[in-house]
Structure formats: C-alpha cells, structure tokens
Design a protein around this motif. Sequence first.
Motif: not given
Length: 215
Positions: A158, A186-187
């Motif tokens: 996160d 990817r995030r």
Amino acid sequence: MKPPPSPLTRDRMLHLIQRMKASRVAVVGDIILDRYLIGDTERLSPEAPVPVVTVRERRDALGGAANVAANVAALGATCLLVGVVGDDPDGAAIRQGLALARLDARHVVTIAGRPTTSKTRIIARSQQVGRIDDEVYSLLDGADLARLVRVAREALADADALLLEDYNKGALAPGLILAVMEVARRRGIPTVVDPKFRQFFEYAGATVFKPNRRE
C-alpha cells in the motif's frame, strides 16, 4: 500531450511538502550505522606517525537507507524501511535509533552471521582523522534474499512510492531490485533510485535516477 510541469516555486514546494503527510514511502536499501568517536589530540603515537585521539564523546546515528528513511519521515510521510542488520550490538543500535526516530522496523530483517554495516569516524579538533568500516558487502542470496524480497513486497502493498538506496553493501541484489520494481510498475507508483555502479543497469525503467558525478 501532457502540460509542462509547474515551476518549482516556494508555494509549490510548500504544497508538495504538505502532500507528503498523506504519503506512504517504501525505502529499500543498505542500512548503515554511522558511529562518531570525537575527542582531542595532542601528540603522535610512538608506534606510528598517527595522532593519538583521546575520546571525549561517542555518538551513533542512522546511516545509509536508514538516514534517508528518517529524512522522509521528517518531511511528514509514513516511511516503511526495508533492509537488513546483523544479530549484533550495532544491529540493536540501529533498531534503537529507528525507535527514537519513530520509524517502523518491522520490515528490517535480522541476519545472523552477517555483521551490521557500520562506519566509525574518528574526529579530533573538528577534523576526521580516520574511519573504520565494518561490513560484508557480498550480495544477499538464498534464503536471506528470499526473506528480504518477501518483506519488501509486503511494504509495497500500500505504498505510494518506492525509493531505492544503494550503497554497495549487498542488500540490493538484482533479484530484490527486479522484484520491487515489478511491484511498483504493476501498482503504478513512482520509483526513485540513488544508485551505485555495481547494479547500475538493473534499475532500467526507474521514474527518477540520481547517480552522482563519479558514477
């Protein structure tokens, strides 16, 4: 076509610093203990042409990636530090320094048999007269590297940004670099790299890449 970035005025700088308070930054890299032995010198040693320093003060400080993490936290961000220390007094000193800086140490991995990287600077009359480096700078591998990759992925779950701090002390093995940069891609979060030359080309695709002049 994207508009040009806003000029870095004082107001924009303050705005960016204010935004840091809502950010989570994962700092991954080489953790170092900076130790200072501070004293006076009045004579040379009879054993060698070196000054004899009478130590008056001893001071420990967070160094390497731990120092960067402390600076990130000082700007108001939540900082997740990822790295390794040894099962030794210097590793305990690092953890104590992180606690004093109110930095979360749950992603700092302790590795038995590998000393905590430390730099001891000997200072006399406000000048550094010597430095002692205690380190093993071979790249992490095997089970130790796998543990670090696992906790780094947890820290990035996160995070809003990834910051890689490479001091050539072995934590940032290619396997770790590839793993965390893949998570960041990817995030869709930015990756900022402060590199050393050994892994220089492993950081391809970083958002910001900051080598120094020598590198």
